[in-house]
Design a protein around this motif. Structure first.
Motif, PDB file in Angstrom:
ATOM      1  N   SER A 153     -62.781 -30.477 -78.041  1.00  0.00           N
ATOM      2  CA  SER A 153     -62.861 -31.978 -78.106  1.00  0.00           C
ATOM      3  C   SER A 153     -63.979 -32.755 -77.829  1.00  0.00           C
ATOM      4  CB  SER A 153     -61.929 -32.477 -76.806  1.00  0.00           C
ATOM      5  OG  SER A 153     -61.575 -33.736 -76.823  1.00  0.00           O
ATOM      6  N   PHE A 154     -64.590 -33.220 -78.553  1.00  0.00           N
ATOM      7  CA  PHE A 154     -65.859 -34.112 -78.520  1.00  0.00           C
ATOM      8  C   PHE A 154     -66.080 -35.483 -77.805  1.00  0.00           C
ATOM      9  CE2 PHE A 154     -66.446 -30.925 -82.113  1.00  0.00           C
ATOM     10  CZ  PHE A 154     -67.446 -30.231 -81.329  1.00  0.00           C
ATOM     11  N   ALA A 155     -64.806 -36.094 -78.299  1.00  0.00           N
ATOM     12  CA  ALA A 155     -64.665 -37.585 -77.642  1.00  0.00           C
ATOM     13  C   ALA A 155     -64.161 -37.372 -76.106  1.00  0.00           C
ATOM     14  CB  ALA A 155     -63.634 -38.559 -78.408  1.00  0.00           C
ATOM     15  N   ARG A 156     -63.877 -38.408 -75.546  1.00  0.00           N
ATOM     16  CA  ARG A 156     -63.413 -38.077 -74.079  1.00  0.00           C
ATOM     17  C   ARG A 156     -62.129 -37.552 -74.389  1.00  0.00           C
ATOM     18  NH1 ARG A 156     -65.290 -40.344 -69.569  1.00  0.00           N
ATOM     19  NH2 ARG A 156     -66.227 -42.077 -70.842  1.00  0.00           N
ATOM     20  N   ARG A 339     -67.383 -37.939 -67.440  1.00  0.00           N
ATOM     21  CA  ARG A 339     -68.155 -37.420 -68.534  1.00  0.00           C
ATOM     22  C   ARG A 339     -69.504 -37.964 -68.619  1.00  0.00           C
ATOM     23  NH1 ARG A 339     -65.522 -34.549 -72.821  1.00  0.00           N
ATOM     24  NH2 ARG A 339     -66.579 -34.370 -74.407  1.00  0.00           N
ATOM     25  N   THR A 341     -72.560 -39.578 -70.235  1.00  0.00           N
ATOM     26  CA  THR A 341     -73.116 -40.238 -71.346  1.00  0.00           C
ATOM     27  C   THR A 341     -74.400 -40.845 -70.921  1.00  0.00           C
ATOM     28  OG1 THR A 341     -72.001 -42.426 -70.547  1.00  0.00           O
ATOM     29  CG2 THR A 341     -70.797 -40.894 -72.082  1.00  0.00           C
ATOM     30  N   THR A 423     -62.840 -42.637 -83.660  1.00  0.00           N
ATOM     31  CA  THR A 423     -64.122 -42.174 -82.455  1.00  0.00           C
ATOM     32  C   THR A 423     -63.774 -40.765 -82.231  1.00  0.00           C
ATOM     33  OG1 THR A 423     -62.796 -42.568 -80.673  1.00  0.00           O
ATOM     34  CG2 THR A 423     -64.242 -44.427 -81.365  1.00  0.00           C
ATOM     35  N   SER A 424     -62.868 -39.948 -82.655  1.00  0.00           N
ATOM     36  CA  SER A 424     -62.878 -38.669 -82.544  1.00  0.00           C
ATOM     37  C   SER A 424     -62.508 -37.964 -83.712  1.00  0.00           C
ATOM     38  CB  SER A 424     -61.725 -38.416 -81.533  1.00  0.00           C
ATOM     39  OG  SER A 424     -60.469 -38.774 -82.277  1.00  0.00           O
ATOM     40  N   SER A 445     -66.363 -46.814 -71.096  1.00  0.00           N
ATOM     41  CA  SER A 445     -66.694 -45.738 -70.137  1.00  0.00           C
ATOM     42  C   SER A 445     -66.707 -46.493 -69.042  1.00  0.00           C
ATOM     43  CB  SER A 445     -68.097 -44.918 -70.748  1.00  0.00           C
ATOM     44  OG  SER A 445     -68.375 -44.176 -69.784  1.00  0.00           O
ATOM     45  N   ASP A 598     -70.007 -40.158 -79.275  1.00  0.00           N
ATOM     46  CA  ASP A 598     -69.618 -38.793 -78.912  1.00  0.00           C
ATOM     47  C   ASP A 598     -70.599 -37.812 -79.137  1.00  0.00           C
ATOM     48  OD1 ASP A 598     -69.643 -38.127 -81.362  1.00  0.00           O
ATOM     49  OD2 ASP A 598     -67.548 -37.578 -81.606  1.00  0.00           O
TER      50      ASP A 598
END
Length: 619
Positions: A153-156, A339, A341, A423-424, A445, A598
């Protein structure tokens, strides 16, 4: 009998003290501090793995250690109850486990939803299913049906992703007592132990049968595929009785120490070096082997090996082990909500230290004011104080459950209709290989950084394609999202074969199948989702035969980035000039605006640059 004043009463015979040796119950469940230490190692390994620390690549196996410990301790309790009362109260047993696990779980889920609703309100509506599945101990099947990978998983990701393991344990807590009570009455203790070992082997076979290198969720989440550790722990509890069997001679203690220390070292090496992307883990009983090694360690930790039990019974490890449930519950939501950023990503160890300290503080509060009081009977005393009968207690429990579900729906209610671009990786897949979706807006975020203010320039017109024949592009979500740009750069006959989460292990067969029917060049854009093995790359090159091959490097904020690029670059150097390497990481380092929020998937301009780099490599 009364006596005259001054007279003496007849002397009573003096009782001779008799020393009676207490009868030791061989099926008692003694507390072993070494097991708390083993819990500490398991939870620390999981936290280090989720922090993406390079030396904890196998930290995910800490979950398997927990499974084995759970099977051991739960079966000990079942055997002790059977010996004490002649029967097993399955309903009471399940309720006791629920009292131990559910209150802290409800607190963690609702507390996380409150924070998400406050800090990331746009993310809250998507968490309703995860929250309900977590509260009902079905999260592993919810994730499996939804096709959600564990480590790609790269997006949140969901802050409830980690609760799949608690769901597996809870399901086994319900099934195992029913199976155990019925089978034990027929077969006896040792035969049930053998049956448990056979079932553990069957679970390993189910794991291999479910394994797909491009979608390992079924082998990772499914209860039947992950039951081997629990069953090995159960068999160990039936065969090893710590209250009765202890090595007495120095030679026996030394032998147990040697075996125990060897197993502990092997377990630590596995926690540090294993890879969740290795096919051997799923196809050849990797989880089963971890359970067996853990069983040896826990036997030593319960007193068979003085060195191991003494080492694991150190006060700091015991303290962490007693709080391991809370640490596991809360660490992942804290990591997700913090996370890194933008600028925060550069703070590295300092940010991670703060996240760990926050986890320990929340876990300590949960242990002190929720878990410990409930374990000591706070709920029972409360119900006795207000004199609730069973019906009233059931009504109160139902009201609490209804309020909890209502809170979940209230906290995950959408604030309004929000339209957003993908976004993912999953969103990119939904866009379809024939589309080139617009650049995603910055993800909401609580930790804004400069990445949130990126402006997306208008992409340059695609370069005129070169006549290279029908090229074959094998990739993952990055290639999937870039399909239109790649086709424009390489020509209309280009085949883009891309899937979300695809691993390198399946690439040789895919290239071999395509090469058998087509003469054109081969482009492989894989490696963002997991480790790349040199043997797999060599197999891809061999499958392409004498065709030109382009190996695209990766730019991904994961521990395997540098290693994967090194493997791909070395393969291109060995097979030059037929094989070329596209250093995508270098291109991104020179222009970070090529990636979206991401830091993995290209923006519109990034897809154009990637496609042009591939075209130049082929030209």
């Amino acid at each position: 009998m009364a006596t005259l004043e001054g007279s003496r009463a007849p002397a009573r015979p003096r009782a001779v003290p008799v020393r009676v040796r207490p009868v030791r119950n061989p099926f008692a469940v003694p507390h072993a501090p070494g097991l708390d230490g083993l819990r500490a190692l398991a939870v620390l390994a999981v936290v280090a793995y989720h922090l993406d620390l390079g030396w904890a690549g196998g930290g995910f196996l800490g979950v398997e250690v927990f499974f084995t410990l759970s099977g051991f301790l739960i079966t000990q309790l079942l055997v002790a109850e059977l010996r004490r009362h002649g029967r097993i109260d399955v309903r009471g047993f399940v309720l006791a486990r629920a009292r131990r696990l559910v209150p802290a779980l409800v607190l963690a889920v609702l507390g996380t939803l409150v924070l998400v609703a406050v800090l990331l309100p746009a993310n809250a509506p998507g968490l309703r299913g995860d929250a309900l599945a977590s509260l009902t101990w079905l999260q592993n099947w919810h994730l499996l049906i939804g096709g959600v990978p564990y480590s790609e998983s790269f997006a949140r990701p969901s802050p409830f992703l980690h609760l799949w393991s608690l769901a597996v344990e809870a399901q086994l807590y319900v099934v195992w007592p029913l199976l155990f009570a019925g089978v034990l009455a027929v077969l006896g203790r040792r035969r049930v132990a053998v049956a448990a070992l056979l079932l553990a082997f069957v679970s390993a076979v189910a794991c291999a049968w479910r394994f797909d290198p491009d979608a390992s969720g079924a082998a990772y989440y499914a209860t039947d595929a992950r039951a081997s550790g629990f069953l090995i722990g159960a068999a160990t509890a039936l065969l090893w009785l710590p209250a009765a069997w202890r090595p007495r001679s120095p030679a026996a203690r030394t032998a147990f120490d040697l075996v125990g220390v060897t197993a502990l070292v092997a377990l630590l090496l596995g926690l540090g070096t294993a890879s969740e992307f290795a096919s051997d883990l799923y196809l050849h009983g990797g989880f089963l082997r971890t359970g067996l090694v853990t069983a040896v360690v826990l036997v030593a930790a319960t007193g068979a090996g003085p060195a191991v039990s003494g080492l694991l019974a150190r006060a700091p490890l015991v303290a962490v082990g007693k709080r391991s449930y809370g640490i596991y519950l809360y660490h992942w939501p804290i990591l997700v909500l913090t996370r890194p950023t933008g600028d925060l990503a550069a703070h590295g160890w300092l940010l991670d230290l703060g996240r760990v300290l926050a986890t320990l503080l929340v876990a300590e509060a949960s242990y002190r004011w929720v878990e410990t009081p409930i374990r000591r009977g706070a709920i029972r005393r409360m119900t006795q104080r207000v004199r609730l009968n069973r019906l009233a207690a059931g009504v109160v429990g139902g009201c609490v459950a209804a309020l909890t579900v209502s809170a979940v729906f209230a906290l995950t209610a959408p604030a309004g209709l929000v339209s957003h671009a993908p976004t993912s990786a999953t969103d990119l897949a939904a866009a379809g290989p024939g589309t080139d979706p617009p650049a995603p807006p910055p993800a909401p975020s609580a930790l804004p950084g400069p990445g949130a203010a990126r402006a997306e320039p208008v992409p340059a017109a695609p370069t005129t394609p070169v006549a290279l024949g029908p090229a074959y592009v094998l990739g993952d979500s990055i290639a999937l999202g870039s399909a239109q740009a790649i086709t424009a750069a390489l020509g209309p006959g280009t085949t883009v074969d891309a899937e979300v989460g695809r691993q390198y292990a399946g690439a040789p067969e895919a290239v071999r199948s395509w090469a058998a029917r087509n003469p054109g060049p081969v482009v492989v854009d894989l490696g963002a989702n997991g480790t790349v093995e040199a043997d797999d790359v060599e197999s891809v090159i061999a499958a392409a035969e004498d065709r030109p091959v382009v190996l695209v490097g990766v730019s991904v904020p994961r521990r395997w980035e540098a290693g994967n690029n090194a493997v791909l670059r070395a393969a291109a150097e060995r097979h030059a000039p037929t094989v070329r390497f596209v250093d995508w990481g270098a291109l991104v380092a020179a222009d970070p605006g090529l990636l979206g929020p991401d830091d993995v998937h290209p923006t519109v301009r990034g897809r154009t640059v990637l496609a042009e780099a591939i075209r130049r490599a082929l030209a």
